[in-house]
Design a protein around this motif. Sequence first.
Motif, PDB file in Angstrom:
ATOM      1  N   GLU A   1       0.819  -1.221   0.000  1.00 20.34           N
ATOM      2  CA  GLU A   1       0.000   0.000   0.000  1.00 20.34           C
ATOM      3  C   GLU A   1       0.857   1.277   0.000  1.00 20.34           C
ATOM      4  OE1 GLU A   1      -3.605  -0.224   2.288  1.00 20.34           O
ATOM      5  OE2 GLU A   1      -4.432   1.303   0.950  1.00 20.34           O
ATOM      6  N   PRO A   2       1.974   1.315   0.739  1.00 16.73           N
ATOM      7  CA  PRO A   2       2.829   2.512   0.663  1.00 16.73           C
ATOM      8  C   PRO A   2       3.365   2.769  -0.748  1.00 16.73           C
ATOM      9  CG  PRO A   2       3.416   1.203   2.586  1.00 16.73           C
ATOM     10  CD  PRO A   2       2.464   0.373   1.775  1.00 16.73           C
ATOM     11  N   ARG A   3       3.636   1.710  -1.489  1.00 20.02           N
ATOM     12  CA  ARG A   3       4.086   1.858  -2.877  1.00 20.02           C
ATOM     13  C   ARG A   3       2.968   2.452  -3.726  1.00 20.02           C
ATOM     14  NH1 ARG A   3       8.376   1.906  -5.127  1.00 20.02           N
ATOM     15  NH2 ARG A   3       8.246   0.226  -6.650  1.00 20.02           N
ATOM     16  N   PHE A   4       1.758   1.998  -3.477  1.00 17.64           N
ATOM     17  CA  PHE A   4       0.611   2.530  -4.225  1.00 17.64           C
ATOM     18  C   PHE A   4       0.422   4.020  -3.916  1.00 17.64           C
ATOM     19  CE2 PHE A   4      -3.974   3.335  -4.827  1.00 17.64           C
ATOM     20  CZ  PHE A   4      -4.047   3.079  -6.193  1.00 17.64           C
ATOM     21  N   ASP A   5       0.581   4.404  -2.639  1.00 12.76           N
ATOM     22  CA  ASP A   5       0.492   5.823  -2.249  1.00 12.76           C
ATOM     23  C   ASP A   5       1.514   6.657  -3.017  1.00 12.76           C
ATOM     24  OD1 ASP A   5      -1.455   5.268  -0.344  1.00 12.76           O
ATOM     25  OD2 ASP A   5      -0.006   5.032   1.279  1.00 12.76           O
ATOM     26  N   GLU A   6       2.707   6.094  -3.133  1.00 12.13           N
ATOM     27  CA  GLU A   6       3.811   6.761  -3.838  1.00 12.13           C
ATOM     28  C   GLU A   6       3.472   6.946  -5.328  1.00 12.13           C
ATOM     29  OE1 GLU A   6       7.524   4.621  -2.641  1.00 12.13           O
ATOM     30  OE2 GLU A   6       7.740   4.467  -4.813  1.00 12.13           O
ATOM     31  N   LEU A   7       2.910   5.902  -5.920  1.00 13.66           N
ATOM     32  CA  LEU A   7       2.489   5.957  -7.323  1.00 13.66           C
ATOM     33  C   LEU A   7       1.452   7.065  -7.529  1.00 13.66           C
ATOM     34  CD1 LEU A   7       1.981   4.824 -10.233  1.00 13.66           C
ATOM     35  CD2 LEU A   7       0.501   3.107  -9.192  1.00 13.66           C
ATOM     36  N   LEU A   8       0.455   7.117  -6.646  1.00 12.45           N
ATOM     37  CA  LEU A   8      -0.580   8.148  -6.751  1.00 12.45           C
ATOM     38  C   LEU A   8       0.025   9.544  -6.650  1.00 12.45           C
ATOM     39  CD1 LEU A   8      -3.628   6.997  -4.608  1.00 12.45           C
ATOM     40  CD2 LEU A   8      -3.477   7.198  -7.082  1.00 12.45           C
ATOM     41  N   ALA A   9       0.934   9.720  -5.705  1.00 11.04           N
ATOM     42  CA  ALA A   9       1.555  11.035  -5.514  1.00 11.04           C
ATOM     43  C   ALA A   9       2.333  11.449  -6.760  1.00 11.04           C
ATOM     44  CB  ALA A   9       2.467  11.007  -4.291  1.00 11.04           C
ATOM     45  N   GLU A  10       3.039  10.493  -7.352  1.00  6.34           N
ATOM     46  CA  GLU A  10       3.815  10.801  -8.570  1.00  6.34           C
ATOM     47  C   GLU A  10       2.902  11.222  -9.713  1.00  6.34           C
ATOM     48  OE1 GLU A  10       7.363   8.360  -9.889  1.00  6.34           O
ATOM     49  OE2 GLU A  10       6.601   7.061  -8.308  1.00  6.34           O
ATOM     50  N   LEU A  11       1.832  10.467  -9.920  1.00  3.48           N
ATOM     51  CA  LEU A  11       0.936  10.785 -11.039  1.00  3.48           C
ATOM     52  C   LEU A  11       0.208  12.106 -10.796  1.00  3.48           C
ATOM     53  CD1 LEU A  11      -0.582   7.286 -11.920  1.00  3.48           C
ATOM     54  CD2 LEU A  11       1.149   8.555 -13.187  1.00  3.48           C
ATOM     55  N   ARG A  12      -0.231  12.336  -9.547  1.00  2.00           N
ATOM     56  CA  ARG A  12      -0.992  13.568  -9.271  1.00  2.00           C
ATOM     57  C   ARG A  12      -0.126  14.822  -9.377  1.00  2.00           C
ATOM     58  NH1 ARG A  12      -4.369  10.885  -4.351  1.00  2.00           N
ATOM     59  NH2 ARG A  12      -6.040  10.000  -5.637  1.00  2.00           N
ATOM     60  N   ALA A  13       1.169  14.658  -9.278  1.00  2.00           N
ATOM     61  CA  ALA A  13       2.081  15.810  -9.405  1.00  2.00           C
ATOM     62  C   ALA A  13       2.425  16.094 -10.868  1.00  2.00           C
ATOM     63  CB  ALA A  13       3.357  15.530  -8.609  1.00  2.00           C
ATOM     64  N   SER A  14       1.926  15.269 -11.785  1.00  2.00           N
ATOM     65  CA  SER A  14       2.320  15.394 -13.198  1.00  2.00           C
ATOM     66  C   SER A  14       1.412  16.375 -13.951  1.00  2.00           C
ATOM     67  CB  SER A  14       2.251  14.018 -13.872  1.00  2.00           C
ATOM     68  OG  SER A  14       0.891  13.652 -14.086  1.00  2.00           O
ATOM     69  N   PRO A  15       1.906  16.908 -15.092  1.00  2.00           N
ATOM     70  CA  PRO A  15       1.091  17.822 -15.907  1.00  2.00           C
ATOM     71  C   PRO A  15      -0.261  17.235 -16.327  1.00  2.00           C
ATOM     72  CG  PRO A  15       3.373  17.852 -16.644  1.00  2.00           C
ATOM     73  CD  PRO A  15       3.281  16.764 -15.618  1.00  2.00           C
ATOM     74  N   GLU A  16      -0.328  15.907 -16.520  1.00  2.00           N
ATOM     75  CA  GLU A  16      -1.602  15.295 -16.920  1.00  2.00           C
ATOM     76  C   GLU A  16      -2.700  15.605 -15.910  1.00  2.00           C
ATOM     77  OE1 GLU A  16      -1.545  10.982 -17.058  1.00  2.00           O
ATOM     78  OE2 GLU A  16      -3.654  10.906 -17.667  1.00  2.00           O
TER      79      GLU A  16
END
Length: 180
Positions: free
Chosen positions: A149-164
């Motif tokens: 789950e911590p890895r999934f949190d990290e993935l979400l944070a990375e994507l939400r910080a992106s221009p998309e």
Amino acid sequence: VPDAVVFSGGASGAWKVVRQVAVTGAPLPPVARIEKGGKAVTDAAWVLMGVTSNLRYTTAAEKRILDATPSVLGRPSATRGALIPITKSARWWGLPQDERRAILEEQSRHIAIGSAYLSKVSRQLVHCRDQAGARFDFLTWFEFAPADEPRFDELLAELRASPEWRFVEHEVEIRLDRGT
Ligand code: HEM
């Protein structure tokens, strides 16, 4: 052939809601459980549905990477899940396909970032934009083991910080547990 995918939120369902938050835009009415299947549960408080579809943006080289680690849903060890309905803005949908691809991948590295998580996070992208009356464009679904789950949190944070994600105008996050 596209598969119908239906999420019923209410008092019953295999997945217990651990947390439900409106990340951007309006919340969904809070529910205790979610059932995922091919048909709606009769006593559901709300129902979100869509279909699986073909790829729009993925290149052949990217597809080879994705296909090397196929997403398997329903793994006994993957007792945690997330349902994240998403709507993108009129500005996004007004862009031509090549510019949307450039934002998604060349600028945001969505597929490159996601590919690093293939072995830990199973996923399913459900499309509903073309459905009359649909409140969301996509219903994104993820399954993973509690330890990841911590890895999934990290993935979400990375994507939400992106221009998309500047084009995401509605996003609800529902974290789930089918362990108990
Ligand atoms: C687990 C790792 C992930 C991988 C490998 C991945 C991969 C992909 C790929 C390949 C596409 C493009 C499909 C196409 O060609 O049409 C895509 C689209 C999409 N993904 Fe992900 N993704 C991941 C995680 C996520 C997460 C965590 C979210 C949401 C929070 C997300 C939301 C979306 C959405 C909304 C689309 C549709 C975008 C659009 O068509 O405008 N993805 N993903």
